[in-house]
Design an enzyme around this catalytic site. Structure first.
Site, PDB file in Angstrom:
ATOM      1  N   THR A  30       0.867  -1.168   0.000  1.00 38.97           N
ATOM      2  CA  THR A  30       0.000   0.000   0.000  1.00 38.97           C
ATOM      3  C   THR A  30       0.910   1.225   0.000  1.00 38.97           C
ATOM      4  O   THR A  30       2.125   1.106   0.153  1.00 38.97           O
ATOM      5  CB  THR A  30      -0.969  -0.012   1.200  1.00 38.97           C
ATOM      6  OG1 THR A  30      -1.713  -1.220   1.174  1.00 38.97           O
ATOM      7  CG2 THR A  30      -1.941   1.149   1.181  1.00 38.97           C
ATOM      8  N   ASN A  80      -3.170  -4.086  -2.359  1.00 31.39           N
ATOM      9  CA  ASN A  80      -3.188  -5.056  -1.258  1.00 31.39           C
ATOM     10  C   ASN A  80      -1.794  -5.607  -0.990  1.00 31.39           C
ATOM     11  O   ASN A  80      -0.928  -4.845  -0.564  1.00 31.39           O
ATOM     12  CB  ASN A  80      -4.210  -6.163  -1.495  1.00 31.39           C
ATOM     13  CG  ASN A  80      -4.586  -6.865  -0.174  1.00 31.39           C
ATOM     14  OD1 ASN A  80      -4.412  -6.303   0.897  1.00 31.39           O
ATOM     15  ND2 ASN A  80      -5.095  -8.073  -0.257  1.00 31.39           N
ATOM     16  N   ASP A 131      -9.518  -9.165   1.012  1.00 36.06           N
ATOM     17  CA  ASP A 131      -9.994  -8.348   2.127  1.00 36.06           C
ATOM     18  C   ASP A 131     -11.444  -8.641   2.494  1.00 36.06           C
ATOM     19  O   ASP A 131     -11.936  -8.148   3.511  1.00 36.06           O
ATOM     20  CB  ASP A 131      -9.840  -6.864   1.801  1.00 36.06           C
ATOM     21  CG  ASP A 131      -8.446  -6.337   2.120  1.00 36.06           C
ATOM     22  OD1 ASP A 131      -7.632  -7.118   2.638  1.00 36.06           O
ATOM     23  OD2 ASP A 131      -8.171  -5.156   1.842  1.00 36.06           O
ATOM     24  N   SER A 168      -8.732  -1.110   5.878  1.00 35.76           N
ATOM     25  CA  SER A 168      -8.117  -0.435   7.027  1.00 35.76           C
ATOM     26  C   SER A 168      -7.475   0.887   6.636  1.00 35.76           C
ATOM     27  O   SER A 168      -6.969   1.607   7.504  1.00 35.76           O
ATOM     28  CB  SER A 168      -7.058  -1.344   7.665  1.00 35.76           C
ATOM     29  OG  SER A 168      -7.637  -2.486   8.241  1.00 35.76           O
ATOM     30  N   GLY A 189      -1.461  -2.506   6.005  1.00 35.18           N
ATOM     31  CA  GLY A 189      -2.465  -3.540   6.212  1.00 35.18           C
ATOM     32  C   GLY A 189      -3.302  -3.287   7.453  1.00 35.18           C
ATOM     33  O   GLY A 189      -3.742  -2.166   7.719  1.00 35.18           O
TER      34      GLY A 189
END
Length: 588
Positions: free
Chosen positions: A376, A396, A418, A448, A468
């Protein structure tokens, strides 16, 4: 790394947290001076330079965010890209508009709740993490077009020019990228291998990475906008590759994708106005719950062990609620009024035992069904008008699904992981979920990612990080540090710790706790696990109105750069004065 709040001297200098029922409006430009220049912080120096280049050409913060996002897609393919999505938190200064551009991926039309289960009904991690079957429909291209069209001042082609140049001319591979290529080599599709493993040898640090297919994709995108990505040559190549190699996308999936404009969650912590994203980001709800819990506990206490204990117990409870209740609000009725009510969060606070850790298994779930990374990327920007953007982008896991459709040049995400493949089955980050986050066609997976802004009496902070499931805990600790007076260069260095309900373990960076704190937490019953490495890659920009200064700082754990130009850009008119944005609605 420095220990956050060690000794808790801040408790002597600042009031304990207190939450207002209704946050006041943000300060207007008539009440505060304009920034003395502009600032950009991102996960890669070349992406930061792309943003500064656009600002110098007369673009605003929103133009720069498009340029930085596109450049990161080229120079940091491990973390984000055209094949992924993200959340762009936007503040437009001239009318105090705050909103979130939700470019999160969505599940394909043909997706089903059991698509990643074997014959025995158990999740098969390989299916949801590797290859095109693991990919949701990308949202980043649609988001970039929307931001440029509605808020920007410059044409899309001009904003994408730095990224096109980086892809076509190439750039030196850094050590971090070289190591990631080796680590993920076995997951790469043939088209990806051709780019990152030319002649059978992985690119090494110092080698030049040229991405000709990606440059061509970006050129088509720059000229044709949204239609040139989800349709045309790029869309055809993407769809053909996905379907040939095991994916389930349809042309209608690409045609139907829409970004959603959402109202952020805004609350007041003392004199600080905190703006965080709403669902399908879990971060905003978690933030307000934690701040209310800590306010009830009059955090921080003078004892550093007790301060960490309270924070860990608050994390435990909000991650429990994340697992039990949260999902895409278009598909799930989430009881937000209850979850964010003072009565509920006071009850959570009162359930914290100051003398012992609460085993996660002992927490009664509010949802009956619960009983049955460094990847990310992030960018933070403030322009000379006071406009600002905090954006967290993702595909991801590192390099997403590892799959690149031939002729496109970008990796597709594996964000389908996810979702909850099965109630209580952990994903790649160990997060569990229930029916609120099960797979359904067109549904957005819970995230998140928590880009945020904090406005206080003397200034504004724009920040965020990848990581994450640990994003929420990292941004919480950083936000509290800002509120309690830490300088941005110290905030990014703070030691980090994390608890996410399941597994019932406190993960902490080397040096985040003193030995006395480790001993004290264990005595209270906490299970501790020192991380094998430092994690996260925070980017923070701070406008200190009182001192008339700007700061832009990149996390020392990464290779990024924060840079400030202490002069106004050529275009000093209030930028992006487009239409007002309705909340939580789809847009082309």
């Amino acid at each position: 790394m420095n220990n956050p709040f060690r000794g808790l001297l801040v408790a002597l200098l600042f009031p304990v947290l207190a939450l207002a029922a209704e946050p006041p409006a943000a300060s207007s430009t008539s009440e505060a001076k304009r920034p003395p220049g502009y600032a950009v912080a991102s996960a890669h120096p070349l992406a930061t330079d792309a943003g500064l280049e656009i600002l110098a050409q007369g673009g605003n913060a929103f133009d720069a965010a498009v340029a930085v996002s596109a450049a990161l897609a080229v120079v940091e393919p491990t973390g984000s890209g055209l094949g992924g999505g993200g959340f762009w938190m936007i503040h437009r200064e001239f009318d105090d508009l705050d909103l979130v551009v939700d470019g999160r991926e969505v599940a394909p039309i043909s997706a089903t709740g059991d698509m990643y289960l074997d014959r025995d009904g158990e999740p098969v991690a390989e299916l949801s993490r590797n290859g095109p079957l693991a990919s949701g429909i990308p949202g980043e291209p649609a988001a970039l077009v929307h931001i440029a069209r509605v808020f920007g001042e410059l044409p899309l082609a001009q904003l994408l020019a730095p990224a096109i140049r980086l892809a076509q001319d190439g750039f030196p591979v850094d050590e971090k990228l070289a190591g990631a290529i080796v680590d993920h080599l076995a997951r790469f599709s043939p088209a990806a291998l051709a780019v990152f493993v030319p002649d059978g040898s992985p690119l090494k640090a110092g080698d030049r990475l040229v991405q000709s297919d990606l440059a061509q994709t970006l050129r088509r995108f720059a000229q044709g906008g949204r239609d040139a990505f989800y349709g045309g040559e790029t869309g055809a190549r993407m769809l053909a590759g996905v379907r040939r190699d095991g994916g389930i996308w349809q042309q209608k999936d690409l045609e139907d994708y829409r970004i959603v404009e959402r109202k952020p969650i805004v609350f007041l912590a003392g004199p600080y106005r905190v703006t965080v994203p709403p669902l399908p980001s879990a971060g905003g709800i978690a933030f307000q719950q934690v701040f209310q819990i800590l306010g009830r506990k009059h955090w921080p206490p003078n004892d550093p062990v007790l301060a960490r204990h309270q924070m860990i117990e608050a994390m435990r409870r909000v991650y429990r609620d994340r697992a039990a209740w949260l999902g895409d609000p278009a598909f799930v009725e989430v009881p937000l009024e209850k979850l964010l009510s003072r009565d509920y969060t006071d009850a959570l606070a009162d359930s914290i035992d100051l003398a012992r850790a609460t085993p996660s298994i002992e927490l009664e779930s509010p949802n009956e069904t619960l009983r049955e990374g460094d990847t990310t990327s992030h960018l933070s920007i403030i322009d000379a008008e006071g406009n600002r953007v905090s954006a967290t982008l993702s595909i991801n896991l590192g390099f997403g699904s590892g799959y690149m459709a031939p002729g496109t040049g970008y990796f597709l995400n594996n964000e389908m992981d996810d979702f909850s493949a099965k109630p209580l089955a952990p994903n790649a980050y160990g997060l569990i979920g229930t029916k609120a986050n099960v797979i359904a066609p067109h549904k957005r997976m819970l995230s998140s990612m928590t880009p945020l802004m904090i406005e206080g009496p003397d200034g504004v902070a724009v920040l965020g990080t990848p990581g994450g499931s640990r994003i929420i805990s990292m941004t919480l600790l950083a936000s509290l540090a800002y509120i309690y007076g830490y300088a941005p260069q110290d905030i990014v260095k703070l030691g980090r710790y994390h608890h996410q309900f399941v597994p019932d373990t406190v993960v902490y960076e080397p040096g985040a706790f003193s030995q006395a704190e480790i001993d004290g937490l264990r005595k209270l019953g906490h299970q501790l696990s020192e991380s094998a490495r430092y994690y996260g890659n925070m980017q923070i920009v701070v406008w200190d109105r009182k001192a008339r200064t700007l700061s832009a700082v990149s996390d020392p754990r990464g290779i990024g750069a924060g840079r400030v130009v202490m002069q106004a850009p050529p275009n000093t008119q209030a930028g992006g004065q487009g239409r007002m944005i309705a909340a939580d609605r789809q847009a082309n």
